[in-house]
Enzyme design. Structure first.
Site, PDB file in Angstrom:
ATOM      1  N   ARG A  94       0.761  -1.023  -0.131  1.00  0.00           N
ATOM      2  CA  ARG A  94       0.054  -0.080   0.040  1.00  0.00           C
ATOM      3  C   ARG A  94       0.977   1.325  -0.088  1.00  0.00           C
ATOM      4  O   ARG A  94       1.721   1.289   0.876  1.00  0.00           O
ATOM      5  CB  ARG A  94      -0.947   0.123   1.327  1.00  0.00           C
ATOM      6  CG  ARG A  94      -1.404   1.235   1.453  1.00  0.00           C
ATOM      7  CD  ARG A  94      -3.120   1.317   1.715  1.00  0.00           C
ATOM      8  NE  ARG A  94      -3.462   2.839   1.433  1.00  0.00           N
ATOM      9  CZ  ARG A  94      -4.495   3.174   2.519  1.00  0.00           C
ATOM     10  NH1 ARG A  94      -4.911   2.192   3.462  1.00  0.00           N
ATOM     11  NH2 ARG A  94      -4.920   4.301   2.341  1.00  0.00           N
ATOM     12  N   ARG A 103      -6.051   1.960  -3.935  1.00  0.00           N
ATOM     13  CA  ARG A 103      -5.209   1.304  -3.040  1.00  0.00           C
ATOM     14  C   ARG A 103      -5.371  -0.265  -3.314  1.00  0.00           C
ATOM     15  O   ARG A 103      -6.529  -0.699  -3.403  1.00  0.00           O
ATOM     16  CB  ARG A 103      -5.753   1.644  -1.700  1.00  0.00           C
ATOM     17  CG  ARG A 103      -6.953   1.463  -1.200  1.00  0.00           C
ATOM     18  CD  ARG A 103      -7.495   2.154  -0.145  1.00  0.00           C
ATOM     19  NE  ARG A 103      -7.703   3.297  -0.560  1.00  0.00           N
ATOM     20  CZ  ARG A 103      -8.669   4.249  -0.204  1.00  0.00           C
ATOM     21  NH1 ARG A 103      -9.280   3.770   1.239  1.00  0.00           N
ATOM     22  NH2 ARG A 103      -9.218   5.118  -0.901  1.00  0.00           N
ATOM     23  N   ASP A 106      -6.917  -1.713   1.988  1.00  0.00           N
ATOM     24  CA  ASP A 106      -7.212  -0.809   3.073  1.00  0.00           C
ATOM     25  C   ASP A 106      -7.720  -1.791   4.044  1.00  0.00           C
ATOM     26  O   ASP A 106      -8.535  -2.253   4.005  1.00  0.00           O
ATOM     27  CB  ASP A 106      -8.083   0.192   2.492  1.00  0.00           C
ATOM     28  CG  ASP A 106      -8.400   1.283   3.392  1.00  0.00           C
ATOM     29  OD1 ASP A 106      -7.639   1.834   4.294  1.00  0.00           O
ATOM     30  OD2 ASP A 106      -9.400   1.834   3.446  1.00  0.00           O
ATOM     31  N   ASP A 108      -9.219  -1.067   7.782  1.00  0.00           N
ATOM     32  CA  ASP A 108      -9.537  -0.020   8.849  1.00  0.00           C
ATOM     33  C   ASP A 108     -10.189  -0.517   9.944  1.00  0.00           C
ATOM     34  O   ASP A 108     -11.179  -1.814  10.051  1.00  0.00           O
ATOM     35  CB  ASP A 108     -10.636   0.870   8.242  1.00  0.00           C
ATOM     36  CG  ASP A 108     -10.324   1.780   7.328  1.00  0.00           C
ATOM     37  OD1 ASP A 108      -9.247   2.249   7.303  1.00  0.00           O
ATOM     38  OD2 ASP A 108     -11.116   2.230   6.415  1.00  0.00           O
TER      39      ASP A 108
END
Length: 175
Positions: A94, A103, A106, A108
């Site tokens: 990334r 990307r 990701d 989160d």
């Protein structure tokens, strides 16, 4: 250790992580992220939502994303969990460029137990998750009443037909 293997950590917390990819082999990227999370110390991947194909939100014109949410059990602190997520992102190449840009992966932190946390670099529950159908649709597969920012309830969240139409089932759960 294999995914779903019964391992329990003293003081473990159930957390949810949002995964997204729109560069390269998107489905393979999500699977690799789950594998890397599973290999991280003190993290056990429990289950996953289905994988959804979603329109990008914000940022430059770009390819559609694949998104999923995974539920984990972890003995890590919230900050250490965030560090583990960033290690996965970095390990997969990334590049942190344009905000909301394309990307490869990701990862989160969406929730950490029922805790609310506001520290530099980490806010839990994720501060915009309730505004994003691409997060809420898969999250609600795993938790009918997840902790949301501002003590909101999932039953109070409303998405329009256009937002929901942008979240299309793509593949079965990753786990």
């Amino acid at each position: 250790m294999t995914i779903g293997q019964s391992v329990s950590y003293r003081g473990a917390v159930t957390a949810t992580l949002g995964l997204g990819s729109n560069v390269g082999d998107r489905l393979s990227n999500l699977r690799q992220a789950v594998d890397l999370l599973q290999r991280a110390p003190r993290i056990r991947v429990i289950r996953s939502s289905r994988v959804y194909e979603t329109k990008p939100v914000g940022g430059p014109p770009q390819q559609d994303f694949l998104n999923a949410v995974v539920q984990i059990e972890t003995a890590e602190t919230p900050q250490a969990l965030l560090t583990a997520c960033r290690r996965v992102e970095d390990g997969m190449g990334r590049v942190r460029g344009e905000r909301w840009g394309p990307r490869v992966i990701d990862v989160d932190v969406l929730t950490y137990g029922r805790e609310a946390l506001d520290e530099p670099g980490l806010v839990i529950p994720h501060p915009r998750m309730h505004e994003r159908a691409f997060v809420m649709v898969p999250l609600l597969e795993l938790d009918a009443d997840p902790p949301l920012p501002g003590s909101r309830s999932a039953r109070d969240i409303r998405f329009g037909s256009e937002e929901l139409a942008g979240v299309r089932p793509f593949a079965p759960p990753l786990v």
